[in-house]
Design a protein around this motif. Sequence first.
Motif, PDB file in Angstrom:
ATOM      1  N   VAL A  48      11.307   9.915   7.050  1.00  0.00           N
ATOM      2  CA  VAL A  48      12.176  10.790   7.950  1.00  0.00           C
ATOM      3  C   VAL A  48      12.970  11.904   7.333  1.00  0.00           C
ATOM      4  N   ALA A  49      13.622  11.470   6.179  1.00  0.00           N
ATOM      5  CA  ALA A  49      14.074  12.509   5.321  1.00  0.00           C
ATOM      6  C   ALA A  49      13.149  13.331   4.500  1.00  0.00           C
ATOM      7  N   GLU A  50      12.210  12.852   4.090  1.00  0.00           N
ATOM      8  CA  GLU A  50      11.059  13.840   3.410  1.00  0.00           C
ATOM      9  C   GLU A  50      10.527  14.609   4.127  1.00  0.00           C
ATOM     10  N   LEU A  51      10.105  14.303   5.521  1.00  0.00           N
ATOM     11  CA  LEU A  51       9.552  15.375   6.664  1.00  0.00           C
ATOM     12  C   LEU A  51      10.419  16.129   7.001  1.00  0.00           C
ATOM     13  N   GLY A  52      11.675  15.744   7.015  1.00  0.00           N
ATOM     14  CA  GLY A  52      13.004  16.569   7.613  1.00  0.00           C
ATOM     15  C   GLY A  52      12.786  16.287   9.271  1.00  0.00           C
TER      16      GLY A  52
ATOM     17  N   ASP B 235       2.573   8.668   8.120  1.00  0.00           N
ATOM     18  CA  ASP B 235       3.122   8.634   6.702  1.00  0.00           C
ATOM     19  C   ASP B 235       3.788   7.314   6.367  1.00  0.00           C
ATOM     20  N   SER B 236       4.453   6.707   7.283  1.00  0.00           N
ATOM     21  CA  SER B 236       4.933   5.419   7.189  1.00  0.00           C
ATOM     22  C   SER B 236       3.941   4.193   7.060  1.00  0.00           C
ATOM     23  N   GLY B 237       2.848   4.241   7.785  1.00  0.00           N
ATOM     24  CA  GLY B 237       1.873   3.203   7.915  1.00  0.00           C
ATOM     25  C   GLY B 237       2.240   2.307   9.019  1.00  0.00           C
ATOM     26  N   VAL B 238       2.871   2.809  10.069  1.00  0.00           N
ATOM     27  CA  VAL B 238       3.433   1.883  10.984  1.00  0.00           C
ATOM     28  C   VAL B 238       2.993   2.475  12.345  1.00  0.00           C
ATOM     29  N   SER B 239       3.505   1.729  13.241  1.00  0.00           N
ATOM     30  CA  SER B 239       3.411   2.391  14.769  1.00  0.00           C
ATOM     31  C   SER B 239       4.345   3.259  15.236  1.00  0.00           C
TER      32      SER B 239
ATOM     33  N   MET C  62       0.897  -1.137   0.119  1.00  0.00           N
ATOM     34  CA  MET C  62      -0.286  -0.007  -0.010  1.00  0.00           C
ATOM     35  C   MET C  62       0.783   1.115   0.051  1.00  0.00           C
ATOM     36  N   THR C  63       0.756   2.246  -1.015  1.00  0.00           N
ATOM     37  CA  THR C  63       1.294   3.467  -0.722  1.00  0.00           C
ATOM     38  C   THR C  63       0.630   4.476  -0.038  1.00  0.00           C
ATOM     39  N   HIS C  64       1.526   5.228   0.765  1.00  0.00           N
ATOM     40  CA  HIS C  64       1.077   6.234   1.558  1.00  0.00           C
ATOM     41  C   HIS C  64       1.627   7.670   1.255  1.00  0.00           C
ATOM     42  N   GLN C  65       0.711   8.514   1.140  1.00  0.00           N
ATOM     43  CA  GLN C  65       1.079   9.913   0.615  1.00  0.00           C
ATOM     44  C   GLN C  65       1.819  10.590   1.688  1.00  0.00           C
ATOM     45  N   THR C  66       3.178  11.108   1.574  1.00  0.00           N
ATOM     46  CA  THR C  66       3.640  12.012   2.679  1.00  0.00           C
ATOM     47  C   THR C  66       3.215  13.222   2.585  1.00  0.00           C
ATOM     48  N   ARG C  67       2.802  13.617   3.715  1.00  0.00           N
ATOM     49  CA  ARG C  67       2.148  15.222   3.794  1.00  0.00           C
ATOM     50  C   ARG C  67       3.175  15.695   4.695  1.00  0.00           C
ATOM     51  N   ARG C  68       3.512  17.134   4.441  1.00  0.00           N
ATOM     52  CA  ARG C  68       4.794  17.998   5.364  1.00  0.00           C
ATOM     53  C   ARG C  68       3.854  18.518   6.178  1.00  0.00           C
ATOM     54  N   PRO C  69       3.896  18.750   7.695  1.00  0.00           N
ATOM     55  CA  PRO C  69       3.248  19.545   8.474  1.00  0.00           C
ATOM     56  C   PRO C  69       3.473  20.734   8.187  1.00  0.00           C
TER      57      PRO C  69
ATOM     58  N   ARG D 189       7.041  21.775  13.669  1.00  0.00           N
ATOM     59  CA  ARG D 189       8.136  20.576  13.435  1.00  0.00           C
ATOM     60  C   ARG D 189       7.520  19.311  13.510  1.00  0.00           C
ATOM     61  N   PRO D 190       8.057  18.559  12.486  1.00  0.00           N
ATOM     62  CA  PRO D 190       7.400  17.190  12.237  1.00  0.00           C
ATOM     63  C   PRO D 190       7.459  16.249  13.609  1.00  0.00           C
ATOM     64  N   THR D 191       6.558  15.480  13.687  1.00  0.00           N
ATOM     65  CA  THR D 191       6.704  14.824  15.208  1.00  0.00           C
ATOM     66  C   THR D 191       6.940  13.348  14.756  1.00  0.00           C
ATOM     67  N   LEU D 192       6.979  12.303  15.889  1.00  0.00           N
ATOM     68  CA  LEU D 192       7.014  10.839  15.766  1.00  0.00           C
ATOM     69  C   LEU D 192       5.759  10.703  14.971  1.00  0.00           C
ATOM     70  N   GLU D 193       4.799  11.136  15.430  1.00  0.00           N
ATOM     71  CA  GLU D 193       3.317  10.695  15.068  1.00  0.00           C
ATOM     72  C   GLU D 193       3.217  11.161  13.544  1.00  0.00           C
ATOM     73  N   ASP D 194       3.678  12.058  12.977  1.00  0.00           N
ATOM     74  CA  ASP D 194       3.778  12.272  11.781  1.00  0.00           C
ATOM     75  C   ASP D 194       4.433  11.138  10.841  1.00  0.00           C
ATOM     76  N   VAL D 195       5.570  10.689  11.491  1.00  0.00           N
ATOM     77  CA  VAL D 195       6.398   9.914  10.399  1.00  0.00           C
ATOM     78  C   VAL D 195       5.686   8.504  10.776  1.00  0.00           C
TER      79      VAL D 195
END
Length: 366
Positions: free
Chosen positions: A51-55, A21-25, A1-8, A12-18
């Motif tokens: 992680v790289a995409e969100l910074g 967008d990764s589709g994992v816990s 399944m493909t997940h769309q990466t969304r930049r906050p 600042r990006p959070t662990l929840e954002d990663v």
Amino acid sequence: MTHQTRRPHGRRPTLEDVARDSGVSKSTVSRVINGEGKVRAEVVERVREVVAELGYVPNSAARQLVTRRNNAIAVVASQPQNRLFIDPFFDIHLRGIRKELVAHGAQPVLLFLEEPDEYPRVGDFLGGGHVDGALLFSLRADDPLPGMIERLGLPAVFGGRPLVRRGETARDHVYVDADNRGGARAAVRHLVGLGREHIATIAGPYDQEASAVDRLDGYRDVLGDAPPHLVERADYTRQGGVDAMGALLDRCPGLDAVFVASDLMASGALQVLRERGRRVPDDVAVVGFDDLAPIAEHTDPRLTTVHQDIEGMGRLMARLLFSRTEEAETGAMGSGAMGTGAMGTGVSGPLSSVVTPTRLVVRESA
């Protein structure tokens, strides 16, 4: 399944954002970031991409609460700071330590103990939760620092066999050292093999360095109870070698060889021999100890000396320390077993001290 990466936006990006967008816990993301646990390769790759995409940058304070690591190691030397950095031995030793620390994502914190009243300050720092462990060297006999470290429960590794306090043995501590006694024996046997009959030695400081005791013992292993007038003590500095060589020549002008317990002192001894009109090696053969390239390969004549892997010993000290910190984290301290763990120390088997081999390097001075 493909997940769309969304930049906050605007935060600042959070662990929840990663995790989203990764589709994992979040726990899986945390394991990937900290290099812990078993995570499938494709999941690791996806999390790292997000992680790289969100910074995303991990919160170091929160990470410390989870891992209980500071990623900082204290390097403690009971030496004046100015002396430490003029001796190539310490520079090479620290280079090895730093390489291994950096490879494990840790930074060294240099602490110097020049006066007795500095021990409380250093003890407070070490006990303040700022570092994960300590690398100790150049400690004096009956130095209080090992006892302080033990009371704090801080993992530690010694550079060189420590001169122990009363009621202790060196086996009570984990250390990395060279075969100082065996190296000294090889040096003196070489001089005997050259036909030298009046072999003196410039020994190191007995009250600070176990290496000095071991190298003198190696000298005596070959020559038996050498006459006291052939033994001079110095402080592992060039000036110490100058003073000791002068004293030996005054007492025993007929000496025809000298085993010097460090290259730095040997460079001073060569200077005095030259000033006194003694040809090396024709009149006096000289052997040093350490094989410090900045010295041994540039003296006149080039110095025959005992080689020890100084940088490698520094790296090995750090590897052993990481193994001890891993044991502390898993509650396995004192269990007698040591695994490589997530940090990948490359050390396995029982947790014990290491004595590395030495070898004689023959050059023109002998």
